[in-house]
Design an enzyme around this catalytic site. Sequence first.
Site, PDB file in Angstrom:
ATOM      1  N   LYS A  73      45.306  53.490  39.316  1.00 21.65           N
ATOM      2  CA  LYS A  73      45.025  52.173  39.894  1.00 21.65           C
ATOM      3  C   LYS A  73      45.789  51.940  41.206  1.00 21.65           C
ATOM      4  CE  LYS A  73      45.112  49.013  36.751  1.00 21.65           C
ATOM      5  NZ  LYS A  73      45.610  47.997  35.793  1.00 21.65           N
ATOM      6  N   LYS A 116      55.027  51.649  38.568  1.00 22.68           N
ATOM      7  CA  LYS A 116      54.735  50.220  38.522  1.00 22.68           C
ATOM      8  C   LYS A 116      53.778  49.944  37.383  1.00 22.68           C
ATOM      9  CE  LYS A 116      54.750  46.061  40.427  1.00 22.68           C
ATOM     10  NZ  LYS A 116      55.084  45.511  39.084  1.00 22.68           N
ATOM     11  N   LYS A 176      54.226  51.820  32.450  1.00 18.51           N
ATOM     12  CA  LYS A 176      53.825  50.731  31.552  1.00 18.51           C
ATOM     13  C   LYS A 176      54.873  50.570  30.470  1.00 18.51           C
ATOM     14  CE  LYS A 176      50.222  47.965  31.057  1.00 18.51           C
ATOM     15  NZ  LYS A 176      49.220  47.612  32.089  1.00 18.51           N
ATOM     16  N   GLY A 205      41.775  34.983  28.368  1.00 20.54           N
ATOM     17  CA  GLY A 205      43.209  34.959  28.671  1.00 20.54           C
ATOM     18  C   GLY A 205      43.379  34.678  30.153  1.00 20.54           C
ATOM     19  N   ASN A 206      44.513  35.090  30.707  1.00 26.29           N
ATOM     20  CA  ASN A 206      44.792  34.801  32.118  1.00 26.29           C
ATOM     21  C   ASN A 206      43.703  35.331  33.046  1.00 26.29           C
ATOM     22  OD1 ASN A 206      46.353  34.020  34.458  1.00 26.29           O
ATOM     23  ND2 ASN A 206      46.862  36.183  34.669  1.00 26.29           N
ATOM     24  N   ALA A 207      43.366  36.608  32.908  1.00 25.31           N
ATOM     25  CA  ALA A 207      42.386  37.204  33.821  1.00 25.31           C
ATOM     26  C   ALA A 207      40.978  36.644  33.577  1.00 25.31           C
ATOM     27  CB  ALA A 207      42.392  38.725  33.677  1.00 25.31           C
ATOM     28  N   GLY A 208      40.560  36.618  32.325  1.00 23.00           N
ATOM     29  CA  GLY A 208      39.201  36.186  31.994  1.00 23.00           C
ATOM     30  C   GLY A 208      38.939  34.725  32.366  1.00 23.00           C
ATOM     31  N   SER A 210      51.313  42.044  42.984  1.00 18.22           N
ATOM     32  CA  SER A 210      52.674  42.409  42.551  1.00 18.22           C
ATOM     33  C   SER A 210      53.379  43.160  43.678  1.00 18.22           C
ATOM     34  CB  SER A 210      52.619  43.312  41.318  1.00 18.22           C
ATOM     35  OG  SER A 210      52.587  42.551  40.136  1.00 18.22           O
ATOM     36  N   THR A 215      44.701  38.959  39.449  1.00 17.55           N
ATOM     37  CA  THR A 215      43.840  39.953  38.787  1.00 17.55           C
ATOM     38  C   THR A 215      42.388  39.473  38.853  1.00 17.55           C
ATOM     39  OG1 THR A 215      45.663  40.481  37.311  1.00 17.55           O
ATOM     40  CG2 THR A 215      43.479  41.243  36.644  1.00 17.55           C
TER      41      THR A 215
HETATM   42  N1  GLU Z   1      49.514  44.505  33.895  1.00 20.68           N
HETATM   43  C1  GLU Z   1      48.751  44.502  35.104  1.00 20.68           C
HETATM   44  C2  GLU Z   1      47.862  45.723  35.159  1.00 20.68           C
HETATM   45  O1  GLU Z   1      47.515  46.303  34.165  1.00 20.68           O
HETATM   46  C3  GLU Z   1      49.612  44.288  36.343  1.00 20.68           C
HETATM   47  C4  GLU Z   1      50.658  45.331  36.591  1.00 20.68           C
HETATM   48  C5  GLU Z   1      51.633  44.981  37.728  1.00 20.68           C
HETATM   49  O2  GLU Z   1      51.464  43.952  38.360  1.00 20.68           O
HETATM   50  O3  GLU Z   1      52.543  45.780  37.922  1.00 20.68           O
HETATM   51  O4  GLU Z   1      47.405  46.099  36.215  1.00 20.68           O
END
Ligand code: GLU
Length: 407
Positions: A89, A65, A101, A212-215, A341, A185
């Site tokens: 994570k 994921k 990724k 951005g989105n998270a910040g 997610s 996030t």
């Molecule tokens: N890109 C996000 C991360 O780095 C979310 C990844 C996801 O939802 O699969 O955690």
Amino acid sequence: MVFENAEKQLEKAKKHIKLASETEETLKLPKEALSFAIPVRMDNGTLKLFQGFRVRYNDARGPTKGGIRYHPNVSLDEVKALAFWMTIKCAVIDIPYGGGKGGVIVDPHKLSKAELERLSRGWMRGAARIVGPYRDIPAPDVYTTPQIMAWMMDEYSLIVGEHCPAVITGKPISLGGSLGRGYATALGGFFATKEAVKKIKVGKKIAVQGFGNAGAHMARLLIEDGFTLVGVSDSKGGAYLDSGFDYKKLDEIKQKEGRVDVYPGAKKITNEELLELDVDILILAALENAVTKDNVSKVKAKMLVELANGPITPDADDVLHKNKQFIIPDVLANSGGVCVSYFEWVQNLYGHYWTEDDVNQKLEAKMVKEFNATFDIYKSKNVDMRTAAYVLALGRIDEATKDKMKL
Ligand code: GLU
């Protein structure tokens, strides 16, 4: 090289946990790393080739994921590191996934909407052989959006000949996206920060690197909770306002001007100066390698929250730990995104959808539990918070690996 940073973090954590040889071996290399060309017909009629990647690092605990990044600096080395971090994570936040990724070397701001659609569908055609709802599930990351997820989901559904929402997360709500995913996030990071300030007493002055989105959502949540945002930046530059930014005004300026440093009455500062502000909490929500051995001694914040992936390098980590500056590491701080997610994927497979409150409550429970599990290891093993999170994650990965492979 960011993958080297990831390896160093793993080596450090391995000193504090005994892993089976099978686990050590399988964590050395990505399970699969795909690099492919994406031919895109541009609006002016020419054909242009873009480079795409998908890495599935480790699937001991479930399908891999992780998001897809569109950025000019994407490289296989970076995607590998990010896929490794996703492995850790997903284990930290205890969802049944491994880590993966993806990425494309591109500045998406230079493409028209139609070119972006063709590129995104092309990425999915290139990666379709290794993604799948039980194999590898992508999502958004830097500069990728719900719209891009929608195109990719549609392309995958066309390839397999059936509607397949569970192949990708972070979709628009109309296509099976989860309520709350857009700001998950930040909300996860917010819950972790609230837990942290119960244990580590700090004041309420904050700065956010990366709007951005998270910040941006993190800034909003913290301001709503009574924190004062005195410094903020994006890739174009930063701004400082001693009396604190008004979130609504800041957001309006970002929407209108595409940058935050033109906030009326605020002093323009560089991204470097933002990191050095005299604040209590520094939110790192931009890219990798923001705090390094060269600037770490100038960082005054008592608490650093890594909403981005990999913003603090391993040598800077050591300095911060020595100085008793508390870090909420990326693999914990930004795990709310992948956690929701996972909720989205569950809802897609189940065909039954939850309310926004349901999603947020489930997220809060997860963040509080795993923050405290990490904090307990931090205390009992007397290690830094990142190492504690790795120890927690590696223990879970080890258990799954042993159950699968050990003689
Ligand atoms: N890109 C996000 C991360 O780095 C979310 C990844 C996801 O939802 O699969 O955690």
